[in-house]
Design a protein around this motif. Sequence first.
Motif, mmCIF file in Angstrom:
data_model
loop_
_atom_site.group_PDB
_atom_site.id
_atom_site.type_symbol
_atom_site.label_atom_id
_atom_site.label_comp_id
_atom_site.label_asym_id
_atom_site.label_seq_id
_atom_site.Cartn_x
_atom_site.Cartn_y
_atom_site.Cartn_z
ATOM 1 N N UNK A 92 0.818 -1.209 0.000
ATOM 2 C CA UNK A 92 0.000 0.000 0.000
ATOM 3 C C UNK A 92 0.854 1.261 0.000
ATOM 4 N N UNK A 93 1.946 1.224 0.764
ATOM 5 C CA UNK A 93 2.852 2.362 0.763
ATOM 6 C C UNK A 93 3.869 2.134 -0.337
ATOM 7 N N UNK A 94 3.519 2.513 -1.559
ATOM 8 C CA UNK A 94 4.346 2.160 -2.699
ATOM 9 C C UNK A 94 5.518 3.113 -2.864
ATOM 10 N N UNK A 95 6.352 2.783 -3.844
ATOM 11 C CA UNK A 95 7.578 3.548 -4.054
ATOM 12 C C UNK A 95 7.293 5.008 -4.375
ATOM 13 N N UNK A 96 6.265 5.269 -5.167
ATOM 14 C CA UNK A 96 5.963 6.649 -5.537
ATOM 15 C C UNK A 96 5.503 7.460 -4.330
ATOM 16 N N UNK A 97 4.744 6.819 -3.456
ATOM 17 C CA UNK A 97 4.285 7.490 -2.234
ATOM 18 C C UNK A 97 5.480 7.896 -1.386
ATOM 19 N N UNK A 98 6.379 6.956 -1.185
ATOM 20 C CA UNK A 98 7.547 7.233 -0.350
ATOM 21 C C UNK A 98 8.459 8.266 -1.019
ATOM 22 N N UNK A 99 8.605 8.156 -2.335
ATOM 23 C CA UNK A 99 9.467 9.087 -3.059
ATOM 24 C C UNK A 99 8.917 10.508 -3.002
#
Length: 415
Positions: free
Chosen positions: A321-328
């Motif tokens: 759910x907390x994908x790479x784009x979210x974290x980036x």
Amino acid sequence: MCQLSRKAQPLFEEFAHNKNSNSSPATFVQVDLNASHGAAAVGIKFGIRVTPTFMFFIGGMKVYKIQGCNVKQLQIQLSMFLHPGHAIVHPHLSLSLPALDSLGLEPIRFSRVPDLAVVSEKLRSFFDSTTTWFQPFDTSLSKANTTGILFGTMIPYIKASTTSQCLPLHPLFDLWHDMTSSMSWNMPDQLFPLVDLWRIAFLDEKVSSWCADRNGLDSPPVLLLSKACERSSKKYISTLLRMLSNAFNNRALGWKILLSAQNNLAILLEHTLVHEDTDVRKSASSLTFNIFGRLQELRVENLCKGDEGADHLEMEISMTLLNAEWEASIACAVLTAIQHETDGDTFHRQVGSLGLIMRFSPFIDHLLRLLGAFNAQSILINKFRGDWEDWSKKEAAWVLLKEVADKLCPLSVSI
């Protein structure tokens, strides 16, 4: 033996016992530097300046050292040595980051209790100025019912919880949600005193545990977060950020907010980390630190357990759910905030947040490419060189900044 060494010894003995049970080829050796001249010579040979110090050797060559009793870091390294086939490989596992580790992962709390009489008076004036009242389909509360719940149950409970008075055995928390929903429909521009009440309420374990069992908009923090927008007042945004920071004091509630509202969280942080108001930026930086502190706890636990022992529900939170784009997107917002920050305490929290994002992110390859393209290391180093004299009293923040820049941020790359 010093106090920290005594604290670490049971863990050391536990791993040594597990090694014997699993027929691991690893050898455990403990040296008391005060036992003899020969033991002291060992300390001199390997440059031991702090006790306890844990050193790891492969083929007679020292490959890693941990100073002090950092239990989580010790668990990760020992798990890698004893179960190399099961450990999750991460490029930052072997890094020593004393400045970042010294921050700890304890959530930042906003615990100042407002004058509840003043808050009550302000809320009553808001109710008096509201001439029409819509009864939401999910609660059907009238204006009288709403005020009755607020002034008859919620405020008295918060007063009791903050003054060591006896609390109700069976508080009607479900009614608090209904009251919050009713007010959010009818008083959307006058909610900040209510949000401040929830800020204090979430420091109570009963309240936060109850809230952790609710999903989506049935959860008051998620509902109140959904009301934030570009037109929201500074008071509402600042209070909302502090309320959410306190919500992450309860681990289960933090997970529930991440599951239900990760996109709204990202939008809120991208806007507030670079807000013109210092208090808003500091509150946003605190929330970012708390979010990634909770994720760091999860990631360290999963690294220690390996694939077979990981909690797959929490792994889903962390890696799906907390994908790479979210974290980036949040990492880039934090980097921009660091570049322009002028307040020392806020700056310290921002750098700590960036360090936690980069430390054990499962999306580290993506983050390294992205931050390399944004010249993250150059930005941090230039910040260090440009503002050091102005903030020399915040030496800990600058040590942390240099550590994050040198060890966690890549050189510039093109993508």
